[in-house]
Design an enzyme around this catalytic site. Sequence first.
Site, PDB file in Angstrom:
ATOM      1  N   ARG A  53       0.870  -1.177   0.000  1.00 49.87           N
ATOM      2  CA  ARG A  53       0.000   0.000   0.000  1.00 49.87           C
ATOM      3  C   ARG A  53       0.902   1.220   0.000  1.00 49.87           C
ATOM      4  O   ARG A  53       2.121   1.095   0.058  1.00 49.87           O
ATOM      5  CB  ARG A  53      -1.025  -0.015   1.151  1.00 49.87           C
ATOM      6  CG  ARG A  53      -0.674  -0.702   2.408  1.00 49.87           C
ATOM      7  CD  ARG A  53       0.426  -0.091   3.187  1.00 49.87           C
ATOM      8  NE  ARG A  53       0.221   1.320   3.416  1.00 49.87           N
ATOM      9  CZ  ARG A  53       1.157   2.198   3.654  1.00 49.87           C
ATOM     10  NH1 ARG A  53       2.427   1.817   3.703  1.00 49.87           N
ATOM     11  NH2 ARG A  53       0.895   3.464   3.857  1.00 49.87           N
ATOM     12  N   GLY A  54       0.291   2.403  -0.068  1.00 45.64           N
ATOM     13  CA  GLY A  54       1.079   3.626  -0.256  1.00 45.64           C
ATOM     14  C   GLY A  54       1.150   3.877  -1.760  1.00 45.64           C
ATOM     15  O   GLY A  54       1.422   2.958  -2.545  1.00 45.64           O
ATOM     16  N   ALA A  55       0.878   5.131  -2.145  1.00 44.54           N
ATOM     17  CA  ALA A  55       0.689   5.425  -3.570  1.00 44.54           C
ATOM     18  C   ALA A  55       1.860   4.977  -4.467  1.00 44.54           C
ATOM     19  O   ALA A  55       1.647   4.261  -5.449  1.00 44.54           O
ATOM     20  CB  ALA A  55       0.406   6.922  -3.731  1.00 44.54           C
ATOM     21  N   ARG A  90      -7.320  -0.476  -6.806  1.00 39.76           N
ATOM     22  CA  ARG A  90      -7.679   0.568  -5.830  1.00 39.76           C
ATOM     23  C   ARG A  90      -7.914   1.870  -6.606  1.00 39.76           C
ATOM     24  O   ARG A  90      -7.170   2.154  -7.548  1.00 39.76           O
ATOM     25  CB  ARG A  90      -6.587   0.767  -4.757  1.00 39.76           C
ATOM     26  CG  ARG A  90      -6.502  -0.392  -3.762  1.00 39.76           C
ATOM     27  CD  ARG A  90      -5.576  -0.079  -2.602  1.00 39.76           C
ATOM     28  NE  ARG A  90      -6.189   0.829  -1.634  1.00 39.76           N
ATOM     29  CZ  ARG A  90      -5.506   1.388  -0.627  1.00 39.76           C
ATOM     30  NH1 ARG A  90      -4.206   1.139  -0.476  1.00 39.76           N
ATOM     31  NH2 ARG A  90      -6.105   2.192   0.218  1.00 39.76           N
ATOM     32  N   GLN A 201      -2.143   2.578  10.100  1.00 35.69           N
ATOM     33  CA  GLN A 201      -0.845   2.544   9.402  1.00 35.69           C
ATOM     34  C   GLN A 201       0.237   3.283  10.197  1.00 35.69           C
ATOM     35  O   GLN A 201       1.416   2.958  10.083  1.00 35.69           O
ATOM     36  CB  GLN A 201      -0.964   3.182   8.007  1.00 35.69           C
ATOM     37  CG  GLN A 201      -1.708   2.346   6.992  1.00 35.69           C
ATOM     38  CD  GLN A 201      -3.161   2.733   6.915  1.00 35.69           C
ATOM     39  OE1 GLN A 201      -3.767   3.115   7.915  1.00 35.69           O
ATOM     40  NE2 GLN A 201      -3.763   2.623   5.751  1.00 35.69           N
ATOM     41  N   ASP A 242      -1.963  10.724  -2.006  1.00 34.84           N
ATOM     42  CA  ASP A 242      -2.283   9.686  -2.994  1.00 34.84           C
ATOM     43  C   ASP A 242      -2.631  10.271  -4.351  1.00 34.84           C
ATOM     44  O   ASP A 242      -2.569   9.592  -5.365  1.00 34.84           O
ATOM     45  CB  ASP A 242      -3.433   8.820  -2.490  1.00 34.84           C
ATOM     46  CG  ASP A 242      -2.942   7.954  -1.348  1.00 34.84           C
ATOM     47  OD1 ASP A 242      -2.856   8.468  -0.208  1.00 34.84           O
ATOM     48  OD2 ASP A 242      -2.594   6.791  -1.599  1.00 34.84           O
ATOM     49  N   ASN A 252      -5.285  12.596   0.663  1.00 34.10           N
ATOM     50  CA  ASN A 252      -4.430  11.681   1.442  1.00 34.10           C
ATOM     51  C   ASN A 252      -5.312  10.921   2.432  1.00 34.10           C
ATOM     52  O   ASN A 252      -6.533  11.117   2.497  1.00 34.10           O
ATOM     53  CB  ASN A 252      -3.323  12.477   2.160  1.00 34.10           C
ATOM     54  CG  ASN A 252      -2.259  11.571   2.765  1.00 34.10           C
ATOM     55  OD1 ASN A 252      -1.764  10.665   2.097  1.00 34.10           O
ATOM     56  ND2 ASN A 252      -1.914  11.789   4.015  1.00 34.10           N
ATOM     57  N   LYS A 253      -4.691  10.076   3.216  1.00 30.87           N
ATOM     58  CA  LYS A 253      -5.402   9.221   4.169  1.00 30.87           C
ATOM     59  C   LYS A 253      -6.397  10.019   4.999  1.00 30.87           C
ATOM     60  O   LYS A 253      -6.108  11.131   5.454  1.00 30.87           O
ATOM     61  CB  LYS A 253      -4.357   8.535   5.063  1.00 30.87           C
ATOM     62  CG  LYS A 253      -4.888   7.582   6.108  1.00 30.87           C
ATOM     63  CD  LYS A 253      -5.785   6.514   5.540  1.00 30.87           C
ATOM     64  CE  LYS A 253      -5.146   5.724   4.433  1.00 30.87           C
ATOM     65  NZ  LYS A 253      -6.115   4.903   3.671  1.00 30.87           N
TER      66      LYS A 253
HETATM   67  O1  MRU Z   1      -4.446   3.281   2.284  1.00 35.94           O
HETATM   68  P1  MRU Z   1      -2.960   3.449   2.193  1.00 35.94           P
HETATM   69  O2  MRU Z   1      -2.219   2.871   3.344  1.00 35.94           O
HETATM   70  O3  MRU Z   1      -2.432   2.963   0.851  1.00 35.94           O
HETATM   71  O4  MRU Z   1      -2.761   5.017   2.229  1.00 35.94           O
HETATM   72  C1  MRU Z   1      -1.464   5.541   2.110  1.00 35.94           C
HETATM   73  C2  MRU Z   1      -1.429   7.000   2.285  1.00 35.94           C
HETATM   74  O5  MRU Z   1      -2.423   7.650   2.458  1.00 35.94           O
HETATM   75  C3  MRU Z   1      -0.089   7.663   2.162  1.00 35.94           C
HETATM   76  O6  MRU Z   1      -0.027   8.796   2.967  1.00 35.94           O
HETATM   77  C4  MRU Z   1       0.092   8.077   0.700  1.00 35.94           C
HETATM   78  O7  MRU Z   1      -0.015   6.960  -0.148  1.00 35.94           O
HETATM   79  C5  MRU Z   1       1.390   8.726   0.448  1.00 35.94           C
HETATM   80  S1  MRU Z   1       2.666   7.519   0.580  1.00 35.94           S
HETATM   81  C6  MRU Z   1       4.099   7.917   0.072  1.00 35.94           C
END
Ligand code: MRU
Length: 358
Positions: A53-55, A90, A201, A242, A252-253
């Site tokens: 996970r993470g963009a 996603r 996370q 993201d 973002n999250k």
């Molecule tokens: O749902 P996730 O864990 O994939 O969400 C990740 C985030 O929101 C991060 O802050 C975002 O991807 C930036 S990561 C370099």
Amino acid sequence: MNINGTPWRTIWLEADNRTVGIIDQTKLPHHFEIVRLVTADDAALAIRDMLVRGAPLIGAAAAWGVFLGLLADSSDAALEAVCAKLIQARPTAVNLRWAVERMKTVLAPLPSQERPDAARSEAAAICEEDVRVNEAIGEHGLRLIEEQYRQKGRPINVLTHCNAGWLATVDWGTALAPIFKAQQAGIPLHVWVDETRPRNQGAHLTAWELAAAGIDHHLIADNSGGHLMRQGQVDLCIVGTDRTTASGDVCNKIGTYLKALAAADNGVPFYVALPASTIDWTLDDGMAIPIEERAEEEVLFVAGLAEDGSVQRVRIAPEQTRAANPAFDVTPARLVTGLITECGICKASKKGLLGLFP
Ligand code: MRU
């Protein structure tokens, strides 16, 4: 980054040249497990179920997913199908679409028998670039922390949300890259880690990364940030994103927006770190970004280490209670002090972004 002295990345091609290794992030922090992806379906499921996970990492995993799909069938129809499947895994992080489209642009013009090798090279190139780009984000962001340290002459308190560390990328991370760089530069610092409900996370991944790196940090409940800012205990917020629109709105999250509001009210600089692959140049208005709705179980249950050493999942609300689970929110550009990119730091605006990425 190092784990117990051994350098790791989050994703790699195995020695057999046909399978892809990942760290299963659903098992951290209590267990460190490696999973091998063999098919494009494995890659799509790993993205959907958040083993990765993470963009930026989602983008890298999708690129390797295209490669795995083409090993099985490299026809035009198969290329189309595998790309469509991966893009759907996603919806919010635009890096997924970016990586798949980059793979398709390289692969579609080639004769089908040349595609698997070309896909392997392109996926590897995406990963290498990701590492270089994130390190550059770290160098640019370091300047902000250095400046704070010069002014204040005491450890700098940085607040971050979710996990935008090396686990969210191939290596280095985005929001945490400046923090790792500051540690290397010998700047004393301390990180407030939002736990980041519902999937935690921050508690599971960011705290694990910082502990492994020996960086001073405290885990805080998501509701604590505003209070700490009012008390002057936060010098700087740095978060990831993201998807960032051409006008600098940042998705973002979930919970990021509330931190940006509190930061604005308290005059705390609020920076967002991102690679160019996270910019969606087709959108101006952040409210047009598709927000992922995830399963209500993620809100209704929490998982953790029980006293007997087993990982257990427990329900925290009454049986009959339903939950809503939007996974991301949008912070308008006006609440963002600046964007930290691989090309430098700019204002969160179209003019700012075009100045760095003409
Ligand atoms: O749902 P996730 O864990 O994939 O969400 C990740 C985030 O929101 C991060 O802050 C975002 O991807 C930036 S990561 C370099």
